[in-house]
Design a protein around this motif. Structure first.
Motif, PDB file in Angstrom:
ATOM      1  N   ALA A 372      64.144  86.949 -12.048  1.00 29.83           N
ATOM      2  CA  ALA A 372      63.442  88.121 -11.784  1.00 29.83           C
ATOM      3  C   ALA A 372      64.316  89.456 -12.059  1.00 29.83           C
ATOM      4  O   ALA A 372      63.654  90.398 -12.634  1.00 29.83           O
ATOM      5  CB  ALA A 372      62.956  88.126 -10.647  1.00 29.83           C
ATOM      6  N   ARG A 373      65.431  89.335 -11.807  1.00 27.63           N
ATOM      7  CA  ARG A 373      66.391  90.346 -11.512  1.00 27.63           C
ATOM      8  C   ARG A 373      65.985  91.769 -11.078  1.00 27.63           C
ATOM      9  O   ARG A 373      65.630  92.598 -11.767  1.00 27.63           O
ATOM     10  CB  ARG A 373      66.860  90.718 -13.137  1.00 27.63           C
ATOM     11  CG  ARG A 373      68.226  89.922 -13.549  1.00 27.63           C
ATOM     12  CD  ARG A 373      68.650  90.232 -14.585  1.00 27.63           C
ATOM     13  NE  ARG A 373      68.020  89.704 -15.893  1.00 27.63           N
ATOM     14  CZ  ARG A 373      68.084  89.737 -16.912  1.00 27.63           C
ATOM     15  NH1 ARG A 373      69.335  90.502 -17.367  1.00 27.63           N
ATOM     16  NH2 ARG A 373      67.341  89.152 -17.965  1.00 27.63           N
ATOM     17  N   PRO A 374      65.263  91.798  -9.843  1.00 24.79           N
ATOM     18  CA  PRO A 374      64.702  93.003  -9.116  1.00 24.79           C
ATOM     19  C   PRO A 374      65.986  93.852  -9.083  1.00 24.79           C
ATOM     20  O   PRO A 374      66.965  93.720  -9.005  1.00 24.79           O
ATOM     21  CB  PRO A 374      64.356  92.369  -7.879  1.00 24.79           C
ATOM     22  CG  PRO A 374      65.151  91.207  -7.630  1.00 24.79           C
ATOM     23  CD  PRO A 374      65.539  90.693  -8.766  1.00 24.79           C
ATOM     24  N   GLU A 375      65.424  95.279  -8.852  1.00 27.91           N
ATOM     25  CA  GLU A 375      66.450  96.264  -8.302  1.00 27.91           C
ATOM     26  C   GLU A 375      66.850  95.781  -6.868  1.00 27.91           C
ATOM     27  O   GLU A 375      66.242  95.443  -6.213  1.00 27.91           O
ATOM     28  CB  GLU A 375      65.445  97.630  -8.186  1.00 27.91           C
ATOM     29  CG  GLU A 375      65.114  98.250  -9.450  1.00 27.91           C
ATOM     30  CD  GLU A 375      66.355  98.560 -10.461  1.00 27.91           C
ATOM     31  OE1 GLU A 375      67.329  99.116 -10.026  1.00 27.91           O
ATOM     32  OE2 GLU A 375      66.377  98.271 -11.723  1.00 27.91           O
ATOM     33  N   PRO A 376      68.157  96.073  -6.740  1.00 29.60           N
ATOM     34  CA  PRO A 376      68.943  95.818  -5.575  1.00 29.60           C
ATOM     35  C   PRO A 376      68.126  96.754  -4.436  1.00 29.60           C
ATOM     36  O   PRO A 376      67.983  97.517  -4.612  1.00 29.60           O
ATOM     37  CB  PRO A 376      70.413  96.411  -5.446  1.00 29.60           C
ATOM     38  CG  PRO A 376      70.409  96.319  -7.203  1.00 29.60           C
ATOM     39  CD  PRO A 376      69.042  96.856  -7.764  1.00 29.60           C
ATOM     40  N   ALA A 377      67.943  95.967  -3.252  1.00 32.80           N
ATOM     41  CA  ALA A 377      67.236  96.567  -1.985  1.00 32.80           C
ATOM     42  C   ALA A 377      68.289  97.904  -1.672  1.00 32.80           C
ATOM     43  O   ALA A 377      69.408  97.783  -1.711  1.00 32.80           O
ATOM     44  CB  ALA A 377      67.121  95.674  -1.114  1.00 32.80           C
ATOM     45  N   PRO A 378      67.582  98.961  -1.436  1.00 31.86           N
ATOM     46  CA  PRO A 378      68.220 100.186  -0.966  1.00 31.86           C
ATOM     47  C   PRO A 378      69.392  99.762   0.210  1.00 31.86           C
ATOM     48  O   PRO A 378      68.860  99.112   1.035  1.00 31.86           O
ATOM     49  CB  PRO A 378      67.330 101.076  -0.741  1.00 31.86           C
ATOM     50  CG  PRO A 378      66.114 100.224  -0.533  1.00 31.86           C
ATOM     51  CD  PRO A 378      66.139  99.005  -1.299  1.00 31.86           C
TER      52      PRO A 378
END
Length: 534
Positions: A372-378
């Motif tokens: 999925a390669r989601p954006e890293p959690a802030p």
């Protein structure tokens, strides 16, 4: 003798109480006879396929000539540098064997881009790569192999002349390696990875690096009979009872190298014991300590100390008040005794010492993140250049680095432990490991330290499958420069980030407190962490 052990205090009491029962049940001879019923009906299927390590000397000896011939062939081609791509037992066993023998072997057991890049830049024209994986599906090893294939081609070297594969017979890796023209050694498929030290997985890279394998197997053979007989002097029964049967049970095993000639043995024993016993809410947690570690100044009631020395004395029992176990012996003997002892400990604990049911969960989570390669959690916040994330129970009450660490340590139960997991270039930044002693002094509790992702194939099983009394500090290095993985849609930087995030998510699902700190400059940030720990 090739192996000696002395026990005192609670460990001696455990040996007196339990070893006669083990002898009466013929546990030693049944292990040697490949009796898969020793660990109960639930373990029988797995155990029936995982007892080949008891016959490793006889099975492995015919390999020695082939290994020696290949070593000579590579040297004739100008190869002077052996690199091992492997994880868990596939890398830790060759590491202890070569370090003890004084042979040079580069162990690449990381996906950190800087560490991989440095290995690729080291004498590539005079290098041979050993790829060790039972199935070939291990993502770290597959990625390292791809990187080396490309590097060899870029250097004008045919990969088929420099890549050696160690795998199980009939594995997908054997098929693809033979199709590519690589030299292939197949190991005994009835041996699990963490018990494979004396099979092709331990012997091929060690022999190519120059270790005298005849001597190693002779050392092992010298202890085989003592381990096979049902006798109260059997060192495997004594050690197994001493580490698993104290009352009340001391479930943290502090392994201390204190004068032994064997280099790095505690790291190998750590993965053997943790992955074999840490499941079903129980287990033995190995804690690798230096001789002056804070935990040894005042040993906690739930900690059993075992010292690796060069002379444990000739007696089996030594009366005393220190309550320690002392072992000494040749490397070959130590490897087999600890394998027997771990299998015996599994029987005492009532678990299957040959499976690893919780290791796969972190792999699945990492693969999901790579797909999925989601954006890293802030980050919850950034302080001193360090990004701070964590489970709500840790982050919710924190406002800066010191308070985040404070809250994590407040979650540490009286019978618990702290695990430091450093997804950091261990070659470039060995100073990160110094934080272990700092945290042990601060908490007064056992602290384990693991380099990521290699610990996932070691203590990673215990952290999720063992008792729920651990708290976890993740240190993640932000790469200065990423590195592509040939023919893969993700990079080494994305891979190690997914491995860290995936493991943190699984730990959180198991209710474990996690604090994740992302470092931009590990050398500098270690100083900030020292100050924050206090």
């Amino acid at each position: 003798m090739s192996f000696r052990i002395s026990v005192s205090g609670a460990a001696a009491d455990a040996v007196r109480r339990v070893v006669p029962e083990l002898v009466a049940d013929r546990v030693a001879s049944r292990i040697t006879a490949l009796d898969a019923t020793l660990w109960g009906p639930g373990a029988e299927d797995e155990a029936s396929k995982r007892l080949g390590w008891t016959e490793a000397v006889a099975v492995s000896r015919p390999l020695l000539g082939e290994i020696a011939a290949l070593r000579d062939e590579l040297r004739a081609q100008g190869v002077e540098h052996i690199v091992l791509a492997g994880m868990g037992g596939s890398s830790l066993a060759p590491e202890v064997i070569t370090r003890t023998a004084g042979a040079k072997l580069t162990v690449l057991d990381s996906t950190e881009p800087g560490q991989v890049r440095a290995a690729l830049a080291d004498r590539i024209g005079r290098t041979a790569l050993v790829v060790s994986s039972k199935s070939g599906s291990t993502v770290e090893t597959d990625s390292q192999r791809r990187a080396y294939e490309q590097a060899f081609r870029d250097a004008g070297v045919d990969p088929a002349s420099r890549i050696i594969v160690v795998t199980d017979p009939g594995s997908p890796l054997e098929e693809s390696a033979r199709a590519a023209g690589y030299r292939v050694f197949t190991a005994d498929a009835t041996v699990g990875g963490r018990y494979s030290a004396l099979t092709a997985f331990g012997l091929v890279p060690s022999g190519l690096a120059g270790v005298d394998l005849d001597e190693l197997l002779a050392e092992t053979q010298a202890i085989e009979l003592a381990l096979a007989v049902d006798a109260e002097e059997n060192p495997g029964l004594i050690l197994g009872a001493a580490i698993a049967a104290t009352e009340p049970r001391r479930d943290k095993l502090a392994i201390v190298a204190d004068g032994t000639h064997i280099v790095g043995f505690a790291d190998w024993a750590e993965q053997l014991i943790a992955e074999s016993t840490g499941k079903q809410g129980t287990g033995i947690l190995p804690v690798v300590l230096g001789a002056d570690a804070p935990e040894l100044a005042s040993v906690a009631a739930d900690v059993q100390v075992v010292r690796l020395v060069d002379d444990a004395g000739a007696e089996v029992f030594v009366e005393g008040t220190d309550g320690e176990i002392r072992v000494s012996g040749t490397l070959g003997a130590q490897l087999l005794v600890w394998e027997y002892a771990t299998a015996v400990a599994g029987r005492i604990l009532g678990i299957n010492p040959f499976d690893q049911p919780d290791v796969e969960s972190a792999k699945i989570a990492a693969r999901g993140l790579l797909d999925a390669r989601p954006e890293p959690a802030p980050a919850a916040f950034v302080t001193d250049g360090i990004e701070v994330r964590g489970t709500p129970d840790v982050i919710g009450a924190a406002s800066d680095l010191s308070s985040a660490i404070e809250v994590l340590l407040e979650e540490l139960p009286a019978d618990g432990y702290l695990s430091v997991q450093a997804y950091v270039d261990r070659v470039a930044h060995p100073e990160v490991e110094e934080l272990r002693d700092v945290l042990a002094a601060r908490t007064g509790r056992p602290v384990t330290f693991g380099w990521g992702p290699r610990f996932l194939h070691s203590t990673g099983q215990y952290h999720k499958g063992g008792p729920a009394h651990g708290v976890f500090l993740q240190l993640v290095q932000r790469p200065v420069e990423d590195l592509a993985i040939p023919d893969r849609p993700f990079t080494f930087g994305e891979l190690i980030a997914a491995q860290a995030s995936g493991d943190a998510s699984v730990l959180a699902e198991h209710g474990r407190p996690v604090l994740t700190l992302t470092l931009t400059d590990p050398s500098r940030d270690v100083q900030a962490l020292r100050a924050a720990i206090g």
